[in-house]
Scaffold this motif. Structure first.
Motif, PDB file in Angstrom:
ATOM      1  N   TYR A  22       0.826  -1.205   0.000  1.00 58.53           N
ATOM      2  CA  TYR A  22       0.000   0.000   0.000  1.00 58.53           C
ATOM      3  C   TYR A  22       0.864   1.260   0.000  1.00 58.53           C
ATOM      4  CZ  TYR A  22      -2.872   3.766   1.731  1.00 58.53           C
ATOM      5  OH  TYR A  22      -3.492   4.977   1.892  1.00 58.53           O
ATOM      6  N   GLU A  23       1.936   1.243   0.768  1.00 56.58           N
ATOM      7  CA  GLU A  23       2.813   2.408   0.838  1.00 56.58           C
ATOM      8  C   GLU A  23       3.500   2.674  -0.498  1.00 56.58           C
ATOM      9  OE1 GLU A  23       5.322   1.600   4.175  1.00 56.58           O
ATOM     10  OE2 GLU A  23       3.688   1.896   5.607  1.00 56.58           O
ATOM     11  N   SER A  24       3.689   1.643  -1.306  1.00 53.35           N
ATOM     12  CA  SER A  24       4.308   1.797  -2.622  1.00 53.35           C
ATOM     13  C   SER A  24       3.282   2.080  -3.720  1.00 53.35           C
ATOM     14  CB  SER A  24       5.081   0.534  -2.994  1.00 53.35           C
ATOM     15  OG  SER A  24       6.058   0.254  -2.026  1.00 53.35           O
ATOM     16  N   LEU A  25       2.017   1.868  -3.420  1.00 54.01           N
ATOM     17  CA  LEU A  25       0.952   2.007  -4.412  1.00 54.01           C
ATOM     18  C   LEU A  25       0.560   3.473  -4.563  1.00 54.01           C
ATOM     19  CD1 LEU A  25      -1.136   0.430  -6.184  1.00 54.01           C
ATOM     20  CD2 LEU A  25      -2.633   0.482  -4.202  1.00 54.01           C
ATOM     21  N   LEU A  27      -2.113   5.701  -6.732  1.00 53.15           N
ATOM     22  CA  LEU A  27      -3.246   5.726  -7.645  1.00 53.15           C
ATOM     23  C   LEU A  27      -3.631   7.186  -7.893  1.00 53.15           C
ATOM     24  CD1 LEU A  27      -5.392   2.912  -6.017  1.00 53.15           C
ATOM     25  CD2 LEU A  27      -3.988   2.730  -8.061  1.00 53.15           C
ATOM     26  N   PRO A  28      -3.627   7.628  -9.140  1.00 50.50           N
ATOM     27  CA  PRO A  28      -3.908   9.044  -9.423  1.00 50.50           C
ATOM     28  C   PRO A  28      -5.325   9.474  -9.065  1.00 50.50           C
ATOM     29  CG  PRO A  28      -3.767   7.783 -11.464  1.00 50.50           C
ATOM     30  CD  PRO A  28      -3.381   6.854 -10.341  1.00 50.50           C
ATOM     31  N   TYR A  29      -6.252   8.535  -8.983  1.00 55.38           N
ATOM     32  CA  TYR A  29      -7.651   8.866  -8.725  1.00 55.38           C
ATOM     33  C   TYR A  29      -8.047   8.671  -7.266  1.00 55.38           C
ATOM     34  CZ  TYR A  29      -7.522   3.887  -9.880  1.00 55.38           C
ATOM     35  OH  TYR A  29      -7.184   2.566  -9.954  1.00 55.38           O
ATOM     36  N   GLU A  30      -7.117   8.306  -6.413  1.00 55.13           N
ATOM     37  CA  GLU A  30      -7.418   8.006  -5.012  1.00 55.13           C
ATOM     38  C   GLU A  30      -7.769   9.270  -4.241  1.00 55.13           C
ATOM     39  OE1 GLU A  30      -5.025   6.292  -1.127  1.00 55.13           O
ATOM     40  OE2 GLU A  30      -4.158   6.088  -3.115  1.00 55.13           O
ATOM     41  N   LYS A  31      -8.908   9.236  -3.551  1.00 55.02           N
ATOM     42  CA  LYS A  31      -9.328  10.350  -2.706  1.00 55.02           C
ATOM     43  C   LYS A  31      -9.031  10.038  -1.243  1.00 55.02           C
ATOM     44  CE  LYS A  31     -13.460  12.750  -1.199  1.00 55.02           C
ATOM     45  NZ  LYS A  31     -14.904  12.768  -1.230  1.00 55.02           N
ATOM     46  N   ASP A  32      -9.370   8.839  -0.832  1.00 53.66           N
ATOM     47  CA  ASP A  32      -9.190   8.413   0.549  1.00 53.66           C
ATOM     48  C   ASP A  32      -8.982   6.904   0.530  1.00 53.66           C
ATOM     49  OD1 ASP A  32      -9.027   8.650   3.291  1.00 53.66           O
ATOM     50  OD2 ASP A  32     -11.186   8.521   3.614  1.00 53.66           O
ATOM     51  N   ILE A  40      -7.348  -3.602   1.008  1.00 49.72           N
ATOM     52  CA  ILE A  40      -7.121  -2.185   0.750  1.00 49.72           C
ATOM     53  C   ILE A  40      -8.393  -1.638   0.120  1.00 49.72           C
ATOM     54  CG2 ILE A  40      -5.770  -0.471  -0.492  1.00 49.72           C
ATOM     55  CD1 ILE A  40      -3.454  -2.467  -0.544  1.00 49.72           C
ATOM     56  N   THR A  41      -8.982  -0.624   0.752  1.00 46.32           N
ATOM     57  CA  THR A  41     -10.188   0.014   0.244  1.00 46.32           C
ATOM     58  C   THR A  41      -9.844   1.449  -0.117  1.00 46.32           C
ATOM     59  OG1 THR A  41     -11.557  -1.368   1.660  1.00 46.32           O
ATOM     60  CG2 THR A  41     -12.587   0.600   0.748  1.00 46.32           C
ATOM     61  N   VAL A  42     -10.202   1.824  -1.344  1.00 49.97           N
ATOM     62  CA  VAL A  42      -9.896   3.154  -1.850  1.00 49.97           C
ATOM     63  C   VAL A  42     -11.198   3.829  -2.246  1.00 49.97           C
ATOM     64  CG1 VAL A  42      -8.752   4.406  -3.716  1.00 49.97           C
ATOM     65  CG2 VAL A  42      -7.633   2.455  -2.693  1.00 49.97           C
ATOM     66  N   GLU A  43     -11.370   5.076  -1.835  1.00 48.54           N
ATOM     67  CA  GLU A  43     -12.530   5.847  -2.261  1.00 48.54           C
ATOM     68  C   GLU A  43     -12.114   6.744  -3.412  1.00 48.54           C
ATOM     69  OE1 GLU A  43     -15.700   9.082  -0.539  1.00 48.54           O
ATOM     70  OE2 GLU A  43     -14.880   7.586   0.831  1.00 48.54           O
ATOM     71  N   VAL A  44     -12.931   6.756  -4.449  1.00 48.79           N
ATOM     72  CA  VAL A  44     -12.647   7.505  -5.665  1.00 48.79           C
ATOM     73  C   VAL A  44     -13.810   8.445  -5.938  1.00 48.79           C
ATOM     74  CG1 VAL A  44     -12.235   7.302  -8.142  1.00 48.79           C
ATOM     75  CG2 VAL A  44     -11.376   5.552  -6.603  1.00 48.79           C
ATOM     76  N   GLU A  45     -13.516   9.686  -6.259  1.00 51.24           N
ATOM     77  CA  GLU A  45     -14.549  10.644  -6.632  1.00 51.24           C
ATOM     78  C   GLU A  45     -14.689  10.614  -8.148  1.00 51.24           C
ATOM     79  OE1 GLU A  45     -17.540  13.019  -5.833  1.00 51.24           O
ATOM     80  OE2 GLU A  45     -16.178  12.491  -4.218  1.00 51.24           O
ATOM     81  N   VAL A  63       2.836  -4.391  -6.758  1.00 51.91           N
ATOM     82  CA  VAL A  63       2.216  -3.082  -6.871  1.00 51.91           C
ATOM     83  C   VAL A  63       1.486  -2.967  -8.214  1.00 51.91           C
ATOM     84  CG1 VAL A  63       2.678  -0.599  -7.010  1.00 51.91           C
ATOM     85  CG2 VAL A  63       3.875  -1.989  -5.331  1.00 51.91           C
ATOM     86  N   GLU A  64       2.102  -3.479  -9.269  1.00 55.45           N
ATOM     87  CA  GLU A  64       1.489  -3.417 -10.596  1.00 55.45           C
ATOM     88  C   GLU A  64       0.201  -4.229 -10.664  1.00 55.45           C
ATOM     89  OE1 GLU A  64       4.840  -4.215 -10.209  1.00 55.45           O
ATOM     90  OE2 GLU A  64       5.462  -2.155 -10.614  1.00 55.45           O
ATOM     91  N   SER A  65       0.193  -5.415 -10.058  1.00 56.43           N
ATOM     92  CA  SER A  65      -1.019  -6.242 -10.096  1.00 56.43           C
ATOM     93  C   SER A  65      -2.147  -5.588  -9.305  1.00 56.43           C
ATOM     94  CB  SER A  65      -0.741  -7.655  -9.582  1.00 56.43           C
ATOM     95  OG  SER A  65      -0.463  -7.648  -8.201  1.00 56.43           O
ATOM     96  N   LEU A  66      -1.824  -4.938  -8.186  1.00 57.42           N
ATOM     97  CA  LEU A  66      -2.846  -4.224  -7.423  1.00 57.42           C
ATOM     98  C   LEU A  66      -3.394  -3.054  -8.235  1.00 57.42           C
ATOM     99  CD1 LEU A  66      -1.413  -4.083  -3.795  1.00 57.42           C
ATOM    100  CD2 LEU A  66      -3.219  -5.540  -4.675  1.00 57.42           C
ATOM    101  N   ARG A  67      -2.497  -2.298  -8.858  1.00 55.37           N
ATOM    102  CA  ARG A  67      -2.919  -1.156  -9.663  1.00 55.37           C
ATOM    103  C   ARG A  67      -3.842  -1.618 -10.806  1.00 55.37           C
ATOM    104  NH1 ARG A  67       1.871   0.983 -11.070  1.00 55.37           N
ATOM    105  NH2 ARG A  67       1.982   2.051  -9.075  1.00 55.37           N
ATOM    106  N   GLU A  68      -3.490  -2.731 -11.445  1.00 56.97           N
ATOM    107  CA  GLU A  68      -4.325  -3.269 -12.532  1.00 56.97           C
ATOM    108  C   GLU A  68      -5.700  -3.677 -12.022  1.00 56.97           C
ATOM    109  OE1 GLU A  68      -2.071  -6.457 -14.220  1.00 56.97           O
ATOM    110  OE2 GLU A  68      -0.626  -5.101 -15.161  1.00 56.97           O
TER     111      GLU A  68
END
Length: 108
Positions: A22-25, A27-32, A40-45, A63-68
């Motif tokens: 998570y610390e290495s991940l 995401l350009p769209y991550e809000k929270d 790992i739960t990510v909120e996106v607007e 990290v790449e597989s999580l991002r995908e």
């Protein structure tokens, strides 16, 4: 007697491994975001509404597989919204049409 030798990845607990990924991940769209155990739960607007995306981390993830996986979930959610908008636009009927059908069913 067999002695088990653990690799570096296996020596980490899954929660620690998740935190490390998570610390290495980035995401350009991550809000929270929230990290709980291996989830790992990510909120996106989005233009439609806020969306929560969740990914369960496994020991063979990178990290790449999580991002995908996050990108795929986001794309799927946006496609669902766009499909719904398309469906709603194509199946829209003015209130007078609906009232007319209701009146016809009462009088026929």
């Amino acid at each position: 007697m067999t002695k088990l030798i653990k690799s570096d990845v296996q020596a980490l607990s899954l929660a620690d491994f998740t935190q490390e990924l998570y610390e290495s991940l980035v995401l350009p769209y991550e809000k929270d975001s929230i990290v709980r155990g291996n989830l790992i739960t990510v909120e996106v607007e989005t233009e439609y509404m806020p969306i929560k995306l969740s990914v369960a981390v496994q020991l063979d993830d990178t990290v790449e597989s999580l991002r995908e996986r996050f990108d795929a979930q986001l794309a799927e959610n946006i496609d669902d919204f766009e499909n719904y908008e398309h469906w709603a636009r194509d199946n829209y009927e003015h209130a007078s049409v609906i009232q007319g059908r209701a009146f016809d069913s009462l009088t026929c």
